[in-house]
Structure formats: structure tokens, C-alpha cells
Design a protein around this motif. Structure first.
Motif, PDB file in Angstrom:
ATOM      1  N   SER A  24      17.283 -32.497  16.339  1.00 49.45           N
ATOM      2  CA  SER A  24      16.229 -33.340  16.926  1.00 49.45           C
ATOM      3  C   SER A  24      14.986 -32.412  16.920  1.00 49.45           C
ATOM      4  O   SER A  24      14.980 -32.428  18.132  1.00 49.45           O
ATOM      5  CB  SER A  24      16.405 -34.785  17.724  1.00 49.45           C
ATOM      6  OG  SER A  24      14.918 -35.228  17.882  1.00 49.45           O
ATOM      7  N   GLU A  25      14.114 -32.812  16.467  1.00 50.94           N
ATOM      8  CA  GLU A  25      12.317 -31.954  16.600  1.00 50.94           C
ATOM      9  C   GLU A  25      11.022 -32.637  15.726  1.00 50.94           C
ATOM     10  O   GLU A  25      10.444 -31.849  14.814  1.00 50.94           O
ATOM     11  CB  GLU A  25      12.095 -30.467  15.843  1.00 50.94           C
ATOM     12  CG  GLU A  25      13.530 -29.661  16.560  1.00 50.94           C
ATOM     13  CD  GLU A  25      13.569 -28.874  18.097  1.00 50.94           C
ATOM     14  OE1 GLU A  25      11.637 -29.417  18.298  1.00 50.94           O
ATOM     15  OE2 GLU A  25      13.801 -28.314  18.577  1.00 50.94           O
ATOM     16  N   PHE A 141      14.968 -36.987  10.658  1.00 55.02           N
ATOM     17  CA  PHE A 141      16.245 -37.704  10.973  1.00 55.02           C
ATOM     18  C   PHE A 141      17.658 -36.924  11.174  1.00 55.02           C
ATOM     19  O   PHE A 141      17.324 -35.789  11.489  1.00 55.02           O
ATOM     20  CB  PHE A 141      17.266 -37.714   9.285  1.00 55.02           C
ATOM     21  CG  PHE A 141      16.201 -39.094   8.809  1.00 55.02           C
ATOM     22  CD1 PHE A 141      16.738 -40.263   8.191  1.00 55.02           C
ATOM     23  CD2 PHE A 141      15.026 -38.188   7.860  1.00 55.02           C
ATOM     24  CE1 PHE A 141      16.298 -41.017   7.076  1.00 55.02           C
ATOM     25  CE2 PHE A 141      14.756 -39.596   6.694  1.00 55.02           C
ATOM     26  CZ  PHE A 141      14.822 -40.734   6.455  1.00 55.02           C
ATOM     27  N   VAL A 142      17.930 -37.982  12.335  1.00 47.76           N
ATOM     28  CA  VAL A 142      19.096 -37.361  12.905  1.00 47.76           C
ATOM     29  C   VAL A 142      20.186 -38.124  12.800  1.00 47.76           C
ATOM     30  O   VAL A 142      21.216 -39.228  12.633  1.00 47.76           O
ATOM     31  CB  VAL A 142      19.102 -38.132  15.062  1.00 47.76           C
ATOM     32  CG1 VAL A 142      20.411 -37.771  15.473  1.00 47.76           C
ATOM     33  CG2 VAL A 142      17.879 -37.095  14.780  1.00 47.76           C
ATOM     34  N   THR A 143      21.608 -37.283  12.925  1.00 45.19           N
ATOM     35  CA  THR A 143      23.166 -37.414  11.950  1.00 45.19           C
ATOM     36  C   THR A 143      23.992 -37.688  13.292  1.00 45.19           C
ATOM     37  O   THR A 143      24.512 -37.173  14.003  1.00 45.19           O
ATOM     38  CB  THR A 143      23.436 -36.751  10.984  1.00 45.19           C
ATOM     39  OG1 THR A 143      22.613 -35.855  10.204  1.00 45.19           O
ATOM     40  CG2 THR A 143      24.980 -37.161  10.972  1.00 45.19           C
ATOM     41  N   ALA A 163      12.713 -40.731  15.760  1.00 47.40           N
ATOM     42  CA  ALA A 163      13.883 -40.511  14.695  1.00 47.40           C
ATOM     43  C   ALA A 163      14.626 -41.608  13.778  1.00 47.40           C
ATOM     44  O   ALA A 163      14.047 -42.544  14.243  1.00 47.40           O
ATOM     45  CB  ALA A 163      14.893 -39.592  15.612  1.00 47.40           C
ATOM     46  N   THR A 164      15.131 -41.292  12.320  1.00 46.61           N
ATOM     47  CA  THR A 164      16.047 -42.633  11.881  1.00 46.61           C
ATOM     48  C   THR A 164      17.305 -41.422  12.519  1.00 46.61           C
ATOM     49  O   THR A 164      17.892 -40.849  12.023  1.00 46.61           O
ATOM     50  CB  THR A 164      15.197 -42.783  11.010  1.00 46.61           C
ATOM     51  OG1 THR A 164      14.049 -42.624  10.849  1.00 46.61           O
ATOM     52  CG2 THR A 164      16.237 -43.141  10.065  1.00 46.61           C
ATOM     53  N   VAL A 165      18.268 -42.795  12.152  1.00 46.55           N
ATOM     54  CA  VAL A 165      19.581 -42.894  12.254  1.00 46.55           C
ATOM     55  C   VAL A 165      19.807 -42.487  11.027  1.00 46.55           C
ATOM     56  O   VAL A 165      19.739 -43.210  10.667  1.00 46.55           O
ATOM     57  CB  VAL A 165      20.100 -43.688  13.483  1.00 46.55           C
ATOM     58  CG1 VAL A 165      21.728 -42.918  13.526  1.00 46.55           C
ATOM     59  CG2 VAL A 165      19.498 -43.541  14.620  1.00 46.55           C
ATOM     60  N   PHE A 166      20.850 -41.113  10.692  1.00 42.14           N
ATOM     61  CA  PHE A 166      21.849 -41.641   9.056  1.00 42.14           C
ATOM     62  C   PHE A 166      22.834 -40.981  10.701  1.00 42.14           C
ATOM     63  O   PHE A 166      23.867 -40.534  10.625  1.00 42.14           O
ATOM     64  CB  PHE A 166      21.764 -40.320   8.994  1.00 42.14           C
ATOM     65  CG  PHE A 166      22.011 -39.972   7.527  1.00 42.14           C
ATOM     66  CD1 PHE A 166      22.574 -40.807   6.048  1.00 42.14           C
ATOM     67  CD2 PHE A 166      23.553 -39.061   7.787  1.00 42.14           C
ATOM     68  CE1 PHE A 166      23.305 -41.226   5.809  1.00 42.14           C
ATOM     69  CE2 PHE A 166      24.606 -38.944   6.356  1.00 42.14           C
ATOM     70  CZ  PHE A 166      23.885 -40.227   5.286  1.00 42.14           C
ATOM     71  N   THR A 179      13.721 -47.966  13.446  1.00 45.54           N
ATOM     72  CA  THR A 179      13.401 -49.078  13.745  1.00 45.54           C
ATOM     73  C   THR A 179      12.077 -49.132  14.063  1.00 45.54           C
ATOM     74  O   THR A 179      11.431 -48.430  13.350  1.00 45.54           O
ATOM     75  CB  THR A 179      14.092 -48.998  15.170  1.00 45.54           C
ATOM     76  OG1 THR A 179      13.322 -46.921  15.826  1.00 45.54           O
ATOM     77  CG2 THR A 179      15.285 -48.228  16.148  1.00 45.54           C
ATOM     78  N   PHE A 180      11.418 -50.450  14.773  1.00 37.97           N
ATOM     79  CA  PHE A 180      10.426 -50.144  14.785  1.00 37.97           C
ATOM     80  C   PHE A 180       9.456 -51.250  15.761  1.00 37.97           C
ATOM     81  O   PHE A 180      10.584 -52.020  16.597  1.00 37.97           O
ATOM     82  CB  PHE A 180       9.443 -51.436  13.257  1.00 37.97           C
ATOM     83  CG  PHE A 180      10.799 -52.602  13.507  1.00 37.97           C
ATOM     84  CD1 PHE A 180       9.730 -53.465  13.813  1.00 37.97           C
ATOM     85  CD2 PHE A 180      11.031 -52.397  12.225  1.00 37.97           C
ATOM     86  CE1 PHE A 180      10.461 -54.509  13.057  1.00 37.97           C
ATOM     87  CE2 PHE A 180      11.938 -53.893  12.336  1.00 37.97           C
ATOM     88  CZ  PHE A 180      11.723 -55.351  12.435  1.00 37.97           C
ATOM     89  N   VAL A 181       8.520 -51.579  16.378  1.00 40.58           N
ATOM     90  CA  VAL A 181       7.917 -52.720  17.754  1.00 40.58           C
ATOM     91  C   VAL A 181       7.630 -53.443  17.043  1.00 40.58           C
ATOM     92  O   VAL A 181       6.575 -53.789  16.161  1.00 40.58           O
ATOM     93  CB  VAL A 181       7.322 -52.074  18.630  1.00 40.58           C
ATOM     94  CG1 VAL A 181       7.891 -50.755  19.062  1.00 40.58           C
ATOM     95  CG2 VAL A 181       6.113 -51.133  18.125  1.00 40.58           C
ATOM     96  N   TYR A 182       7.852 -54.825  17.402  1.00 40.29           N
ATOM     97  CA  TYR A 182       7.211 -56.509  16.616  1.00 40.29           C
ATOM     98  C   TYR A 182       5.993 -56.656  17.527  1.00 40.29           C
ATOM     99  O   TYR A 182       5.619 -56.941  16.887  1.00 40.29           O
ATOM    100  CB  TYR A 182       8.375 -57.211  17.089  1.00 40.29           C
ATOM    101  CG  TYR A 182       8.263 -58.343  16.254  1.00 40.29           C
ATOM    102  CD1 TYR A 182       8.417 -58.391  15.541  1.00 40.29           C
ATOM    103  CD2 TYR A 182       8.531 -59.179  17.191  1.00 40.29           C
ATOM    104  CE1 TYR A 182       8.714 -59.614  15.025  1.00 40.29           C
ATOM    105  CE2 TYR A 182       8.622 -60.902  16.203  1.00 40.29           C
ATOM    106  CZ  TYR A 182       8.952 -61.306  15.322  1.00 40.29           C
ATOM    107  OH  TYR A 182       8.833 -61.494  14.246  1.00 40.29           O
TER     108      TYR A 182
END
Length: 242
Positions: A24-25, A141-143, A163-166, A179-182
Motif C-alpha cells: 500500500s503506497e 488496490f490492496v489484496t 486503497a480499494t480492497v481486492f 468505500t466512500f464518505v456519505y
């Protein structure tokens, strides 16, 4: 950039088997995204990815064409963030409206569409009103290998690192979580939303939604969201499945 976890000799000691992962960079990821976007007229990211995946022996291409799916998501994010700029400046705002991301991803305006399911107070309300203030940001992305890693209490950390999770496990009912903030740009329990998505290379899955697959992507059944009811000071999570 990848980190080598293990390197061992393969068959008859003639080859080296390497196990690597992408760390994660977020800063390096953003720098790479900016360079690639500025050169988008001369760099075809899809062709480059295809060359890497199919041009070298021993490369793990994934079982679901997930790398191409990740590329589509990253390209949509870059388009939403950078727009039509020819030069990316340092003062650009990385947190963008969720609606702009989906418009860039699907190449069409979905703001007037209606959710398939909605909270009673949002019944008959289009996306542009429900998610009017929703914003998101990711650049890599982070696996993850454990199902527990996609629980909401851990998703906060991924959100903070852009980061997005895979999900590596192909047997899970989701392949990735954005994810997002609402309400505003503060990351907190009552302000988090999730986008659950799946990818596949199976040609039988086209652009028509599979309701059985959709039903299995239940964030409560999957453990993404807590099954207990939110407290009096907590707003319900916002969820989108794709």
C-alpha cells in the motif's frame, strides 16, 4: 512496485519461483497515476497490461480477469479526478464526487436512475439526490486473503490510505470493496459507505444483472457491515452493489 515475499528454485533448479505482492503506497500510486494520465495519448494502459500478463511466462493472470477490472476502475477514477487536464497540478483535489466516478466508469449519466432497493426515506428518490454529497478517493488496490479484512472496522484503514480492497479468495461472493464518505469528507462510523463489486471472465455473464448473484452480495451476510442495528447517533451505511 512490488515486494518479494519469497524466492525459491523451481523444477530441476533451473528457474526461480517468486511470490510478490503490491504494498500500500498511496503517494507512489498517485505519482504513477499522474504521469500515466499526462501521457494518456501515447500510453495505452490496457495494451501494456495485456503485454505484461501474456508476454512473460509464469505470470499469474488471475482467475477472473481481475487485473483488467482493476484497470477499468483506476481509469474511471483518474478521469473523474483529472478530467480533461493536459497537465496535472499539485493543487488538484483528489476526493471527488461519487457520481462523477460512476459516470466515468459507465460512460453514461446514472444520476437520474433509481436504486433497486432503498431505505424507506429514500423511496422514489434518484441517485443524484441520495448520494448528492457522497465523495470517494482511491488510487491503488490492496489484496486481502482473509474474509475478516473486509469488515467495516478495517475498511476505515483502507479508506485512509486511498486503497480499494481486492479479495483474493475467488469463493467469496464479492471480489472487491470500494468505500466512500456519505455526508462530508470526514471518515467516521456514521459517514461510511461501501461499493461491493464482482468481476468475471465467464462470457455467460453479460450486462444484465444476475439477481441471484446480487442477493449473495449482502453486506450483512458477508460480514462487511455489522448485523446489529446502528445506535441512535449512527446513520445507516450506504451500500451499492455492482
Amino acid at each position: 512496485m512490488r515486494v518479494c515475499l519469497d524466492a525459491t528454485y523451481g523444477f530441476a533448479g533451473t528457474t526461480v519461483m517468486m511470490t510478490t505482492l503490491a504494498p500500500s503506497e498511496p503517494l507512489l500510486s498517485e505519482a504513477a497515476a499522474r504521469l500515466a494520465y499526462e501521457e494518456r495519448e501515447t500510453i495505452n494502459a490496457a495494451q501494456l497490461l495485456k503485454y505484461v500478463l501474456y508476454g512473460f511466462p509464469g505470470i499469474d493472470r488471475g482467475a477472473r480477469d481481475e487485473f483488467f477490472c482493476m484497470l477499468l476502475l483506476n481509469n474511471a477514477r483518474d478521469m473523474a479526478v483529472y478530467g480533461e487536464r493536459t497537465m496535472v497540478t499539485v493543487d488538484i483535489k483528489l476526493c471527488v464526487l461519487r457520481s462523477l466516478f460512476f459516470e466515468a466508469l459507465f460512460r453514461t449519466d446514472l444520476s437520474e436512475d433509481f436504486p433497486s432497493r432503498a431505505h424507506p426515506r429514500h423511496a422514489g428518490t434518484p441517485f443524484k439526490m441520495i448520494f448528492a454529497d457522497a465523495k470517494m478517493n482511491f488510487n491503488h488496490f490492496v489484496t486481502v486473503h482473509e474474509e475478516a479484512a473486509i469488515e467495516a472496522k478495517y475498511l476505515f484503514g483502507f479508506t485512509a490510505r486511498s486503497a480499494t480492497v481486492f479479495c483474493k479468495d475467488a469463493h467469496m461472493d464479492v471480489d472487491g470493496v470500494n468505500t466512500f464518505v456519505y455526508h462530508d469528507e470526514t471518515v467516521r462510523r456514521s459517514n461510511i459507505g461501501v461499493i461491493l463489486w464482482r468481476c468475471t471472465s465467464d462470457p455467460k455473464h453479460m450486462d444484465r444483472p444476475d439477481l441471484d448473484v446480487f442477493a449473495r452480495m449482502d453486506p450483512f451476510e458477508l460480514g462487511v457491515l455489522p448485523s446489529s442495528s446502528p445506535g441512535p447517533d449512527d446513520a445507516p451505511y450506504a451500500v451499492r452493489r455492482a
